[in-house]
Design an enzyme around this catalytic site. Structure first.
Site, PDB file in Angstrom:
ATOM      1  N   LEU A  87       0.829  -1.202   0.000  1.00 49.22           N
ATOM      2  CA  LEU A  87       0.000   0.000   0.000  1.00 49.22           C
ATOM      3  C   LEU A  87       0.865   1.255   0.000  1.00 49.22           C
ATOM      4  CD1 LEU A  87      -2.776  -0.973   2.592  1.00 49.22           C
ATOM      5  CD2 LEU A  87      -2.571  -1.569   0.167  1.00 49.22           C
ATOM      6  N   ASN A 154       4.679  -7.610   6.701  1.00 47.03           N
ATOM      7  CA  ASN A 154       5.586  -7.018   7.694  1.00 47.03           C
ATOM      8  C   ASN A 154       5.002  -5.792   8.401  1.00 47.03           C
ATOM      9  OD1 ASN A 154       5.679  -5.433   5.348  1.00 47.03           O
ATOM     10  ND2 ASN A 154       7.762  -4.737   5.763  1.00 47.03           N
TER      11      ASN A 154
END
Length: 279
Positions: A87, A154
């Protein structure tokens, strides 16, 4: 089962007019061969970060492939080093409430179309694939990766919590225990680790070899009667799909409430500053 398939398709049809009205398809390159296999290439240099226009273009693409009765789809990247960096942080850092909501709903819509696609899907992961990039790969049915790159959800390393449907995608691929450990520590897997954990299905020498493996997988799956094949696929994925389809508003509210927290915005700001220093 069929009601879930209809629900997935109805969600997309309700928003298709708006999607076709905006965005630039140069961000997503599509080539379909004479066997009906489409290669969808993310093309937003330098790292294919997923902003609203990219998601809109990707969603348009998935709708068009379904209408054209695509026989299979390969998702890959034009970058030689990055599949997708996930994103776009600029969509999360100090957005307006309307923009944040529009962005998140489009992310939901794009994922629903990919995860429930009636055509078989392969991710050729030809570069690093953190966070949302990993989500795209996990949403495909088969994954091949080149050597010496990393992949993983992550988000926790950035002080962000991966949404439940992100987590479910990883859990569905590698199992509960491995997913819990990976998600809590925000682990990035090397190519070898991704293979040994089951996160990917093959390591290939390069992108060209990955494309060959993808075509081999699709040559088998494109011959299976589509309705039966899609029903089995969605049957395995129905719990994850239903959780989001039935909770889209709640999921969107959770995202907006979370992203506007001062500590989250502060963390995103520091991360952006660190990127500037690296440049």
């Amino acid at each position: 089962m069929m009601s879930l398939l209809k629900h997935c398709r109805a969600v997309s049809s309700r928003i298709s007019i708006r999607c076709f009205a905006s965005g630039s398809d140069t961000l997503i390159d599509v080539k379909t061969d004479d066997k009906g296999i489409a290669t969808v290439t993310m093309n937003r240099p330098p790292v294919n970060s997923l902003n609203l226009p990219v998601l809109e273009a990707m969603h348009r693409t998935f709708i068009a492939l379904e209408k054209d009765k695509c026989r299979g789809m390969i998702l890959t990247s034009s970058s030689p080093t990055v599949f997708s960096a996930g994103l776009d942080i600029m969509e999360l850092y100090k957005p307006s409430a309307d923009r944040a909501r529009q962005f998140w709903r489009m992310l939901q819509d794009t994922w629903i179309k990919l995860y429930s696609s009636p055509y078989p899907t392969v991710a050729v992961i030809n570069g690093h694939s953190p966070a949302g990039g990993c989500l795209l790969a996990l949403s495909c049915e088969y994954r091949v990766i080149v050597p010496k790159v990393t992949i993983g959800l992550n988000e926790t390393q950035l002080g962000i919590v991966a949404p439940q449907w992100f987590q479910d995608c990883m859990r569905n691929v590698i199992g509960d225990r491995k997913a819990e450990i990976a998600l809590t520590e925000g682990r990035m897997f090397t190519s070898d680790e991704a293979l040994s954990s089951g996160l990917v299905d093959e390591i290939v020498q390069n992108k060209e070899a990955g494309m060959a493996s993808a075509h081999k997988f699709l040559a088998v799956h494109s011959k299976i009667p589509p309705l039966a094949r899609t029903s089995v696929k969605v049957g395995f994925r129905k719990d994850t799909l239903s959780r989001l389809l039935n909770g889209r508003e709640v999921d969107t509210k959770m995202f907006i409430d979370y992203v506007f927290q001062p500590k989250v915005q502060e963390g995103l700001g520091k991360y952006l500053e660190s990127l500037k220093k690296k440049q």
